[in-house]
Design an enzyme around this catalytic site. Sequence first.
Site, PDB file in Angstrom:
ATOM      1  N   PHE A 147      28.974  -8.604  42.816  1.00  0.00           N
ATOM      2  CA  PHE A 147      27.885  -8.768  43.778  1.00  0.00           C
ATOM      3  C   PHE A 147      28.204  -9.741  44.906  1.00  0.00           C
ATOM      4  O   PHE A 147      27.813  -9.517  46.048  1.00  0.00           O
ATOM      5  CB  PHE A 147      26.613  -9.219  43.048  1.00  0.00           C
ATOM      6  CG  PHE A 147      26.121  -8.193  42.071  1.00  0.00           C
ATOM      7  CD1 PHE A 147      25.357  -7.126  42.500  1.00  0.00           C
ATOM      8  CD2 PHE A 147      26.445  -8.275  40.722  1.00  0.00           C
ATOM      9  CE1 PHE A 147      24.917  -6.158  41.614  1.00  0.00           C
ATOM     10  CE2 PHE A 147      26.012  -7.317  39.828  1.00  0.00           C
ATOM     11  CZ  PHE A 147      25.246  -6.252  40.271  1.00  0.00           C
ATOM     12  N   ARG A 148      28.930 -10.839  44.588  1.00  0.00           N
ATOM     13  CA  ARG A 148      29.141 -11.889  45.584  1.00  0.00           C
ATOM     14  C   ARG A 148      30.589 -12.020  46.035  1.00  0.00           C
ATOM     15  O   ARG A 148      30.908 -12.897  46.836  1.00  0.00           O
ATOM     16  CB  ARG A 148      28.653 -13.232  45.027  1.00  0.00           C
ATOM     17  CG  ARG A 148      27.167 -13.246  44.714  1.00  0.00           C
ATOM     18  CD  ARG A 148      26.731 -14.569  44.109  1.00  0.00           C
ATOM     19  NE  ARG A 148      25.317 -14.562  43.796  1.00  0.00           N
ATOM     20  CZ  ARG A 148      24.801 -14.042  42.677  1.00  0.00           C
ATOM     21  NH1 ARG A 148      25.603 -13.509  41.760  1.00  0.00           N
ATOM     22  NH2 ARG A 148      23.496 -14.060  42.471  1.00  0.00           N
ATOM     23  N   TRP A 174      26.313  -7.306  47.365  1.00  0.00           N
ATOM     24  CA  TRP A 174      25.424  -8.074  48.247  1.00  0.00           C
ATOM     25  C   TRP A 174      26.162  -8.626  49.464  1.00  0.00           C
ATOM     26  O   TRP A 174      25.580  -8.784  50.536  1.00  0.00           O
ATOM     27  CB  TRP A 174      24.744  -9.191  47.471  1.00  0.00           C
ATOM     28  CG  TRP A 174      23.759  -8.664  46.475  1.00  0.00           C
ATOM     29  CD1 TRP A 174      23.011  -7.519  46.587  1.00  0.00           C
ATOM     30  CD2 TRP A 174      23.411  -9.236  45.225  1.00  0.00           C
ATOM     31  NE1 TRP A 174      22.221  -7.353  45.476  1.00  0.00           N
ATOM     32  CE2 TRP A 174      22.445  -8.396  44.620  1.00  0.00           C
ATOM     33  CE3 TRP A 174      23.815 -10.374  44.537  1.00  0.00           C
ATOM     34  CZ2 TRP A 174      21.879  -8.657  43.376  1.00  0.00           C
ATOM     35  CZ3 TRP A 174      23.258 -10.649  43.297  1.00  0.00           C
ATOM     36  CH2 TRP A 174      22.297  -9.797  42.728  1.00  0.00           C
ATOM     37  N   GLN A 196      25.650 -11.949  31.649  1.00  0.00           N
ATOM     38  CA  GLN A 196      24.699 -11.689  32.725  1.00  0.00           C
ATOM     39  C   GLN A 196      24.747 -10.220  33.150  1.00  0.00           C
ATOM     40  O   GLN A 196      23.975  -9.790  33.997  1.00  0.00           O
ATOM     41  CB  GLN A 196      25.036 -12.560  33.943  1.00  0.00           C
ATOM     42  CG  GLN A 196      25.051 -14.052  33.670  1.00  0.00           C
ATOM     43  CD  GLN A 196      25.570 -14.827  34.863  1.00  0.00           C
ATOM     44  OE1 GLN A 196      25.100 -14.650  35.977  1.00  0.00           O
ATOM     45  NE2 GLN A 196      26.557 -15.683  34.642  1.00  0.00           N
ATOM     46  N   HIS A 240      20.152 -10.592  31.276  1.00  0.00           N
ATOM     47  CA  HIS A 240      19.522  -9.855  32.373  1.00  0.00           C
ATOM     48  C   HIS A 240      19.230  -8.403  32.018  1.00  0.00           C
ATOM     49  O   HIS A 240      18.848  -7.618  32.888  1.00  0.00           O
ATOM     50  CB  HIS A 240      20.397  -9.933  33.625  1.00  0.00           C
ATOM     51  CG  HIS A 240      20.614 -11.328  34.107  1.00  0.00           C
ATOM     52  ND1 HIS A 240      21.656 -11.701  34.928  1.00  0.00           N
ATOM     53  CD2 HIS A 240      19.910 -12.472  33.864  1.00  0.00           C
ATOM     54  CE1 HIS A 240      21.588 -12.995  35.179  1.00  0.00           C
ATOM     55  NE2 HIS A 240      20.544 -13.490  34.536  1.00  0.00           N
ATOM     56  N   CYS A 270       6.024  -2.224  20.202  1.00  0.00           N
ATOM     57  CA  CYS A 270       6.657  -2.903  19.060  1.00  0.00           C
ATOM     58  C   CYS A 270       7.817  -3.807  19.471  1.00  0.00           C
ATOM     59  O   CYS A 270       8.341  -4.552  18.643  1.00  0.00           O
ATOM     60  CB  CYS A 270       7.122  -1.889  18.023  1.00  0.00           C
ATOM     61  SG  CYS A 270       8.529  -0.870  18.523  1.00  0.00           S
ATOM     62  N   CYS A 277       8.386   5.866  21.808  1.00  0.00           N
ATOM     63  CA  CYS A 277       9.242   4.977  21.020  1.00  0.00           C
ATOM     64  C   CYS A 277      10.060   5.782  20.023  1.00  0.00           C
ATOM     65  O   CYS A 277       9.573   6.726  19.405  1.00  0.00           O
ATOM     66  CB  CYS A 277       8.383   3.940  20.295  1.00  0.00           C
ATOM     67  SG  CYS A 277       9.329   2.771  19.294  1.00  0.00           S
ATOM     68  N   ASN A 303      37.937 -17.614  37.128  1.00  0.00           N
ATOM     69  CA  ASN A 303      37.265 -16.881  38.207  1.00  0.00           C
ATOM     70  C   ASN A 303      38.105 -16.989  39.474  1.00  0.00           C
ATOM     71  O   ASN A 303      38.822 -17.975  39.672  1.00  0.00           O
ATOM     72  CB  ASN A 303      35.868 -17.458  38.464  1.00  0.00           C
ATOM     73  CG  ASN A 303      34.956 -16.483  39.182  1.00  0.00           C
ATOM     74  OD1 ASN A 303      34.738 -15.373  38.701  1.00  0.00           O
ATOM     75  ND2 ASN A 303      34.429 -16.874  40.323  1.00  0.00           N
TER      76      ASN A 303
END
EC number: 2.3.1.286
Length: 317
Positions: free
Chosen positions: A64-65, A71, A113, A133, A144, A166, A241
């Site tokens: 995403f970044r 994004w 996440q 998330h 339930c 369900c 990262n």
Amino acid sequence: MSCNYADGLSAYDNKGILGAPESFDSDEVVAEKCQELAELIKKSGHVVLHTGAGISTSAGIPDFRGPKGVWTLEEKGEKPDFNVSFDEARPTKTHMAIIALIESGYVQYVISQNIDGLHLKSGLDRKYLSELHGNIYIEQCKKCRRQFVSPSAVETVGQKSLQRACKSSMDSKGRSCRSGILYDNVLDWEHDLPENDLEMGVMHSTVADLNIALGTTLQIVPSGDLPLKNLKCGGKFVICNLQPTKHDKKANLIISSYVDVVLSKVCKLLGVEIPEYSEASDPTKQSKPMEWTIPTSNVNTFHRQYKKYVYFIYYLL
């Protein structure tokens, strides 16, 4: 397909820092740092992995970044030039390495996440996983509260009705939920995090000797702050990262390399063989509905251990 997920969310301006440049350690430095990480893992009794979108990019799912993230490009009016559907995506080397590290006893828990369902597809047992998330492959009953695995990515995000009954009467335990309706369990910006997933995540992060962040810039709270929970008790914190993260200054070790490369090297150093993805171990490929609910009994059991740990740390030391 992560583009479709992003498009399904409500409008939200505060998406954090987008498009920060990536940096790469040299091969020699990566090898040295992987050796250091392997030693940290060996010395630790409770290792927790915190996974973000960066571990799924090699499966064809954009982050995403990142420089080419959903994004980041959205801000420029563009779309990613690669975007595999969730149903086509297969677990990466990292996802399968995590399975191997858990089965060999080197890793005790995973906090994710990601909503892409690749941890689920890899065969990772629910008892080792918090999904903060949500999961695009999970249907949750509004009545339930039980969760079930869908054979394909659900049609909606943002906890909307799937207009299906369900599945509790179809499971192996034969428990029935009358008039329950299934909803997707993927969070939108305004939703609270799932209680049991968050509680397990907080407890495991706190008791960890070693928290390792993989493929995340740690910008979203509270998810991004969980790896810091063990620091006041003398725990270690490692980041893998390509972009700078929110908590670089607090890390004991930062490895700037692809996560697939790092975990492949670490597994080799630990003598752990990484398995191949198998549809036989993928719950989305099974003929009968599989339940994905975190049993409250699991939360209560670990909570008792957690309380003992907290009492020991804060009152006896």
